[in-house]
Design an enzyme around this catalytic site. Structure first.
Site, PDB file in Angstrom:
ATOM      1  N   ASP A   1       0.812  -1.209   0.000  1.00  0.00           N
ATOM      2  CA  ASP A   1       0.000   0.000   0.000  1.00  0.00           C
ATOM      3  C   ASP A   1       0.845   1.258   0.000  1.00  0.00           C
ATOM      4  OD1 ASP A   1      -1.781  -1.998   2.160  1.00  0.00           O
ATOM      5  OD2 ASP A   1      -2.522  -1.405   0.194  1.00  0.00           O
TER       6      ASP A   1
ATOM      7  N   HIS B   1      15.957  -0.320  11.341  1.00  0.00           N
ATOM      8  CA  HIS B   1      17.075   0.005  12.226  1.00  0.00           C
ATOM      9  C   HIS B   1      16.565   0.928  13.311  1.00  0.00           C
ATOM     10  CE1 HIS B   1      20.261  -1.802   9.926  1.00  0.00           C
ATOM     11  NE2 HIS B   1      19.759  -1.295   8.825  1.00  0.00           N
TER      12      HIS B   1
ATOM     13  N   CYS C   1      17.028  -3.170  16.645  1.00  0.00           N
ATOM     14  CA  CYS C   1      17.955  -3.117  17.773  1.00  0.00           C
ATOM     15  C   CYS C   1      17.311  -2.292  18.879  1.00  0.00           C
ATOM     16  CB  CYS C   1      19.254  -2.428  17.350  1.00  0.00           C
ATOM     17  SG  CYS C   1      20.077  -3.267  16.008  1.00  0.00           S
TER      18      CYS C   1
END
Lengths: 402, 550
Positions: free
Chosen positions: A121, A165, A207
């Site tokens: 989308d 990240h 992380c």
């Protein structure tokens, strides 16, 4: 005393009849218990918002993560119309992909999670923090198509999956901006206040992912993260032919776990919390359930990952032919532009349904006690609430959109 | 997956290599064009010509005409914005005959792959560095060295990395990596790491400076091997010449390295398919890059392929040497500042200025003569002496250099009167500052050159005064002059290469090195010769003047 001798069976029959009368509610309470089991979660529809926030070829694994969850969620029944999939980069058609139009999650190309029917989308540069927050809160411009909206209501269970990240308290979008845990918590609070979810499951694989759910404060939120603050989430395995790491460890084991789930599974959240222990993940997955009202042991995986349609049985009937009066006396010509729903089943006595309703419905129930009249010549709504959306107390209508 | 796993392709490559084993007369341009076209590349040629300032006796060329042939493999799905280059210099004779074959084999293999995101340019350049210079100038639309070349018709976008192949035999025992480029510039260390990683993975023996790595770093022998390797790199970097065809790419900020195949007497031999696999792996890695290589160091010294000395470690050594100069300058400033009656702080007036300025001007004029005269005067020298042009140039240079030694005597004949005590101090102060700035700038650009010059010149600059014993100091100065440093470096270099030479051979090598230095400057823009002749030599002459100050 001949009458006495036939009086006793008569008395027994009468007693039996009285007992039957008294126990008349008994079949109702069987239905009640069954219905209470059916509606223990309180949700009627499922949505999923799956977001991959990183671009570039070496972040192949984030796209593969998101597509694996997408695959599981679709397999368990949530349709594309109820999934908002946001991928920040196109790995399948990347120039460096030696097998174009594929995204693999297992090495040696065992499992192609891209498949034939992936509907993305938000793609490429459309995946931004602003778009993500607008999707969650529903504050989208009127021109936004339906496929890009999260059209949830107060009975929706939403699964939100984020990968990319991240760091302590933030998640990086597309190498150029970040979303902080405070922003996310505030977005969820907006969703709560606008009654945009019934329960929400938040999974994050980055992380220091646990930092992203530290600031949540709205009710009915459950969160899972792949690593604690100060830990890195590691990737799983590289494929030597493709040349990149294919998946992150947490989502890899999550995918393995979900592959064993089928729509009728009774597996609960407690099993989900055990996915990827430190020995496999090299980071410590975390979870947060203090804001969640139900016990995680009674929450089924399919409550969030699947779309199990529920049917409510009632014994009441409602006569649809009576004309209904439109409640807005000031401006009888006002048209209602929002989707209007007619319900087939009227509500029965609340005693038939044994679970408690969230408070939101109670507030809107006051306006829906009287059945309004129809506008002459206009569409025939049954109930028009404040926002034009039908809320009838205590019931789970089988919605039909007009 | 992998190069030449297909037996048909292996056979084709072997046939190609056998054909190429015969010595090539010049470059078979037509054959190369056809071969590349047959492999599906877009082929273009470029012709170039250059007349060298004087004949190059090492490579036996004077008026150079040549043609570069290059084929571009377009990336199947990518826009044409980036490119990688694989080049093989094509020389007559058997010194690089296998590289072209490997290049064509790789071209054929790469053509069948889907995953290229950058165009790959397969370049075969003639007359090695000259051809490469012409190609690079044509590609980047610059013309810095006065070469004439035809413009390039086909281009591939901005070049991200380049590899140059030198293979002389189809069986090798080891691969040598050459990193030093023009003016001592080095590619990003990641390129060396990439090469080493693939060598380890594929199991090929890899060397740098022709020396194998040792595992025993703590032992004396291991340590001395590392020091020798590093010294070789320092000497090569200091020479400022490109030690492989890759050396010219670095100026355009293209990370490039040369890979040389060596066939020596070892038991374990590798064939070219393995080298091809290594190159395929390196190219695949370079293909996946999203930016130019910039994460690792650009300034480093390698004692081995797996260890490096970064600029943060070696620059302080130079800094300490420069500090000597600054301390000496401070000392002189203090001496000058302690007032003698009638003079201001610092500059003396009157004839003193002239006695300081004259050596400056004369030294620099000698430097200019050293820079320009050898080439300009080669015709006259050839007419009057029985020498070839190259010898004429070199011997003129040496003559001017030695003539400079007589300068102080001549200068003092020109000047009348005596120089003062202050005069030589001022001159020395100027000379020391000059040297400090010069060596500092040199060390920043080419650390090895700056360091070697500093090692020899700083002691001289520090202790030289008119009052030290003249003859001894003169001898020491001559021994530490730039010219002698060059001579010694040649002997050291040969020792380190384990090919020691006699004095006569050393002298001949010295002469050829001087001629190569002048040619490098004219052909590729190397800065060593102008630096030494225009700046370092006058600086040394200033010190020489101070020694003979009267």
């Amino acid at each position: 005393m001949a009458t006495c001798s036939c009086c006793f069976p008569l008395m027994m029959i009468t007693l039996f009849l009285y007992i039957l009368l008294y126990l008349q509610p008994v079949p109702c309470s069987n239905v009640e218990t069954k219905a209470s089991q059916l509606f223990s979660s309180g949700h009627t529809n499922n949505w999923a918002v799956l977001v991959c926030t990183s671009r570039f070829w070496f972040n192949y694994r984030h796209v593969a993560n998101t597509l694996s969850v997408y695959r599981s969620v679709k397999r368990l029944g949530i349709p594309d119309s109820h999934i908002v999939l946001m991928l920040a980069d196109d790995m399948a058609c990347n120039h460096r992909n030696p097998k174009p139009a594929t995204v693999f999650s297992h090495k040696n190309m065992e499992l192609n999670v891209y498949g034939d029917d992936v509907e993305v989308d938000y793609r490429g540069y459309e995946v931004t923090v602003e778009n993500f927050l607008r999707v969650l809160t529903g504050r989208l411009p009127p021109s936004t198509p339906r496929s890009k909206r999260l059209l949830s209501d107060d009975r929706s269970n939403i699964l939100i999956y984020l990968t990319g990240h991240g760091g302590n308290g933030f998640l990086k979008f597309q190498d150029s901006e970040e979303i902080s845990n405070v922003e996310l918590a505030d977005a969820f609070e907006q969703m709560w206040q606008k009654r945009r979810y019934n329960e929400l499951l938040f999974i994050i694989d980055t992380c220091q992912g646990a930092s992203m759910y530290e600031r949540f404060y709205s009710p009915n939120l459950m969160a899972l993260a792949s690593s604690q603050v100060g830990e890195d989430s590691l990737s799983h395995q590289p494929d030597l032919a493709i040349g990149v790491h294919l998946m992150d460890r947490y989502t890899f084991y999550l995918l393995e776990f979900l592959e064993d789930i089928h729509p009728a599974s009774q597996t609960t959240m407690n099993d989900l919390f055990k996915v990827c222990p430190k020995s496999q993940c090299a980071s410590t997955p975390g979870h947060r359930t203090d804001l969640f009202q139900r016990d995680p042991g009674s929450v089924l995986i399919t409550d969030f990952f699947g779309s199990v349609r529920k049917v409510e049985i009632t014994k009441e009937t409602v006569n649809l032919t009576t004309p209904i009066v439109y409640e807005d006396h000031e401006n009888p010509n006002r048209r209602i532009g929002t989707p209007q729903m007619a319900s087939f089943w009227a509500f029965g006595p609340s005693s038939c349904l044994c679970s408690s309703r969230p408070t939101a419905s109670n507030t809107s129930s006051t306006s829906s006690k009287t059945l309004p009249q129809a506008l002459p010549g206009g569409p025939k709504p049954l109930v028009v609430g404040e926002k034009g959306i039908c809320h009838i107390t205590g019931m789970t209508p089988f919605h039909l959109l007009l | 997956m992998g190069l030449l796993s297909d037996p048909n392709r292996r056979r084709a490559l072997t046939n190609l290599l056998t054909r190429l084993n015969t010595p090539l007369w010049g470059m078979p341009v037509d054959w190369l064009v056809k071969a590349m076209q047959a492999r599906g590349l877009e082929v273009f040629t470029q012709s170039f010509s250059r007349t060298l300032p004087f004949p190059d006796e090492n490579k036996e060329r004077y008026m150079v005409h040549g043609t570069n042939v290059y084929g571009i493999l377009r990336a199947p799905r990518a826009p044409r914005t980036e490119a990688l280059v694989l080049s093989a210099p094509c020389t007559p004779g058997s010194s690089n005959n296998q590289a072209v074959g490997l290049l064509l084999g790789l071209a054929q293999y790469f053509r069948g792959q889907m995953y290229w995101a950058k165009d790959i340019i397969f370049l075969v350049n003639e007359h090695d560095l000259i051809g490469m210079q012409a190609w690079l100038e044509g590609y980047h639309h610059t013309n810095t060295t006065g070469m004439s070349w035809t413009p390039l018709e086909g281009r591939g976008g901005s070049i991200q990395a380049a590899l140059s192949l030198e293979l002389s035999s189809d069986i090798i025992t080891s691969l040598d990596l050459v990193l030093e480029g023009l003016n001592g510039q080095l590619p990003n260390l990641d390129l060396a790491n990439l090469f080493y990683a693939f060598c380890q993975k594929i199991g090929v023996l890899c060397t740098i400076q022709g020396k194998l790595q040792r595992n025993d770093w703590d032992s004396a022998a291991g340590y001395s091997q590392a020091v020798q390797t590093m010294l070789l790199m320092v000497l090569k970097q200091a020479s400022g010449r490109p030690w492989g065809d890759h050396g010219l790419f670095l100026r355009y900020h293209i990370e490039a390295a040369s890979i040389r195949g060596i066939n020596s007497f070892r038991q374990y031999k590798t064939d070219l398919t393995t080298v091809g696999k290594l190159l395929e792996g390196m190219f695949r890695k370079l293909n996946n890059l999203l930016e130019r290589l910039h994460q690792s160091y650009f300034f480093y010294l390698l004692p081995s392929l797996s260890r490096f000395v970064s600029i943060g470690y070696y620059m302080p050594a130079f800094g300490l040497l420069a500090a000597i100069l600054l301390l000496r300058a401070l000392d002189l400033w203090v001496q000058l500042g302690s007032p003698a009656p009638g003079t201001e702080d610092g500059l003396p007036f009157g004839p003193g200025v002239l006695s300081v300025l004259t050596p400056l001007i004369i030294s620099h004029l000698t430097g200019v003569a050293l820079y320009t005269l050898p080439i300009m005067a080669q015709q006259t020298a050839v007419e009057h002496f029985p020498v070839s042009e190259t010898e004429a140039v070199v011997l003129t240079a040496i003559a001017i250099y030695t003539a400079g030694l007589a300068l102080p005597h001549n200068t003092h004949r020109v000047l009348s009167g005596e120089g003062t005590e202050e005069g030589w101090r001022v001159l020395k102060l100027i000379a020391i500052f000059y040297m400090a700035v010069l060596l500092g700038c040199t060390a920043l650009i080419n650390f090895s050159l700056g360091f070697i010059l500093a090692l020899t010149l700083v002691p001289v600059a520090a202790f030289i005064t008119p009052h030290v014993p003249r003859v001894l100091s003169a001898l020491v100065m001559v021994l530490l002059s730039p010219g002698s440093t060059l001579l010694f470096s040649i002997f050291v270099y040969q020792e380190l290469q384990e090919a020691p030479i006699t004095l006569l051979e050393g002298w001949n090598l010295f002469l050829s090195v001087i001629s190569q230095g002048i040619l490098d400057h004219n052909l590729y823009g190397s800065l060593v010769y102008p630096l030494i002749s225009l700046l370092v030599y006058p600086c040394w002459l200033l010190l020489w003047n101070i020694l003979f100050w009267k």
